[in-house]
Design a protein around this motif. Structure first.
Motif, PDB file in Angstrom:
ATOM      1  N   LEU A 106       0.827  -1.210   0.000  1.00 35.34           N
ATOM      2  CA  LEU A 106       0.000   0.000   0.000  1.00 35.34           C
ATOM      3  C   LEU A 106       0.858   1.255   0.000  1.00 35.34           C
ATOM      4  N   LYS A 107       1.937   1.226   0.774  1.00 33.08           N
ATOM      5  CA  LYS A 107       2.834   2.379   0.831  1.00 33.08           C
ATOM      6  C   LYS A 107       3.478   2.643  -0.532  1.00 33.08           C
ATOM      7  N   ALA A 108       3.865   1.587  -1.236  1.00 33.23           N
ATOM      8  CA  ALA A 108       4.466   1.743  -2.560  1.00 33.23           C
ATOM      9  C   ALA A 108       3.461   2.322  -3.541  1.00 33.23           C
ATOM     10  N   ILE A 109       2.228   1.856  -3.485  1.00 33.29           N
ATOM     11  CA  ILE A 109       1.184   2.380  -4.373  1.00 33.29           C
ATOM     12  C   ILE A 109       0.943   3.860  -4.077  1.00 33.29           C
ATOM     13  N   PHE A 110       0.849   4.209  -2.791  1.00 28.76           N
ATOM     14  CA  PHE A 110       0.646   5.607  -2.410  1.00 28.76           C
ATOM     15  C   PHE A 110       1.805   6.472  -2.895  1.00 28.76           C
ATOM     16  N   TYR A 111       3.025   5.994  -2.705  1.00 27.07           N
ATOM     17  CA  TYR A 111       4.212   6.746  -3.115  1.00 27.07           C
ATOM     18  C   TYR A 111       4.193   7.013  -4.617  1.00 27.07           C
ATOM     19  N   LEU A 112       3.905   5.981  -5.391  1.00 29.31           N
ATOM     20  CA  LEU A 112       3.899   6.136  -6.846  1.00 29.31           C
ATOM     21  C   LEU A 112       2.819   7.103  -7.316  1.00 29.31           C
ATOM     22  N   THR A 113       1.627   6.989  -6.768  1.00 29.16           N
ATOM     23  CA  THR A 113       0.546   7.884  -7.201  1.00 29.16           C
ATOM     24  C   THR A 113       0.786   9.310  -6.710  1.00 29.16           C
ATOM     25  N   TYR A 114       1.332   9.478  -5.517  1.00 29.58           N
ATOM     26  CA  TYR A 114       1.585  10.810  -4.976  1.00 29.58           C
ATOM     27  C   TYR A 114       2.586  11.567  -5.835  1.00 29.58           C
ATOM     28  N   TRP A 115       3.727  10.970  -6.129  1.00 28.19           N
ATOM     29  CA  TRP A 115       4.770  11.682  -6.860  1.00 28.19           C
ATOM     30  C   TRP A 115       4.443  11.818  -8.337  1.00 28.19           C
ATOM     31  N   THR A 116       3.678  10.895  -8.888  1.00 31.83           N
ATOM     32  CA  THR A 116       3.255  11.036 -10.287  1.00 31.83           C
ATOM     33  C   THR A 116       2.319  12.220 -10.425  1.00 31.83           C
ATOM     34  N   ASP A 117       1.396  12.357  -9.490  1.00 35.85           N
ATOM     35  CA  ASP A 117       0.429  13.458  -9.521  1.00 35.85           C
ATOM     36  C   ASP A 117       1.106  14.803  -9.281  1.00 35.85           C
ATOM     37  N   HIS A 118       2.097  14.845  -8.399  1.00 35.53           N
ATOM     38  CA  HIS A 118       2.730  16.119  -8.059  1.00 35.53           C
ATOM     39  C   HIS A 118       3.593  16.684  -9.178  1.00 35.53           C
ATOM     40  N   ARG A 119       3.972  15.863 -10.108  1.00 36.16           N
ATOM     41  CA  ARG A 119       4.775  16.367 -11.227  1.00 36.16           C
ATOM     42  C   ARG A 119       3.967  17.367 -12.048  1.00 36.16           C
ATOM     43  N   GLN A 120       2.650  17.226 -12.052  1.00 36.92           N
ATOM     44  CA  GLN A 120       1.804  18.098 -12.858  1.00 36.92           C
ATOM     45  C   GLN A 120       1.506  19.430 -12.162  1.00 36.92           C
ATOM     46  N   LYS A 121       1.750  19.536 -10.886  1.00 33.77           N
ATOM     47  CA  LYS A 121       1.407  20.745 -10.139  1.00 33.77           C
ATOM     48  C   LYS A 121       2.427  21.851 -10.407  1.00 33.77           C
TER      49      LYS A 121
END
Length: 122
Positions: A38-53
């Motif tokens: 779960l932590k790995a999934i959260f990490y991947l989605t968090y940093w992928t999304d933040h690249r667009q901000k």
């Protein structure tokens, strides 16, 4: 419940009674695997999304370096910051310390990202 399912459950109960330490170790390992998954999934989605901000005044040098995959030392050089302790400080605070507007600092950061990646950040 089907006969096969009852047989499996009885077998598990026997294993739990006969090998409690081994069973506990297995359950702990399964729980840790689930948690780290779960932590790995959260990490991947968090940093992928933040690249667009877009770069904002609340972000720190370390945060920008990680999100945009640039060297923090290159950002420090562009901002003329000699103290790496400032890497954890927000852009707004850096601008205040230097006596410059936040937009000037953000522009300098964007130029470093553009030099490293060939494209301007959003």
């Amino acid at each position: 419940m089907a006969h096969g399912q009852r047989t499996i459950l009885r077998g598990l109960a026997v294993i739990l009674r006969r090998r409690p330490l081994l069973s506990s170790a297995f359950l702990a390992t399964a729980a840790l695997t689930f948690i780290f998954g779960l932590k790995a999934i959260f990490y991947l989605t968090y940093w992928t999304d933040h690249r667009q901000k877009p770069i904002a005044s609340w972000m720190s040098i370390n945060h920008i370096a990680r999100v945009w995959k640039v060297d923090a030392d290159a950002l420090n050089g562009a901002l003329q910051i000699s103290d790496s302790a400032m890497n954890g400080v927000s852009i707004a605070r850096i601008a205040q310390e230097k006596g410059e507007p936040v937009q000037v600092i953000i522009k300098q950061i964007k130029s470093v990202i553009e030099q490293e990646h060939g494209e301007p950040p959003s």
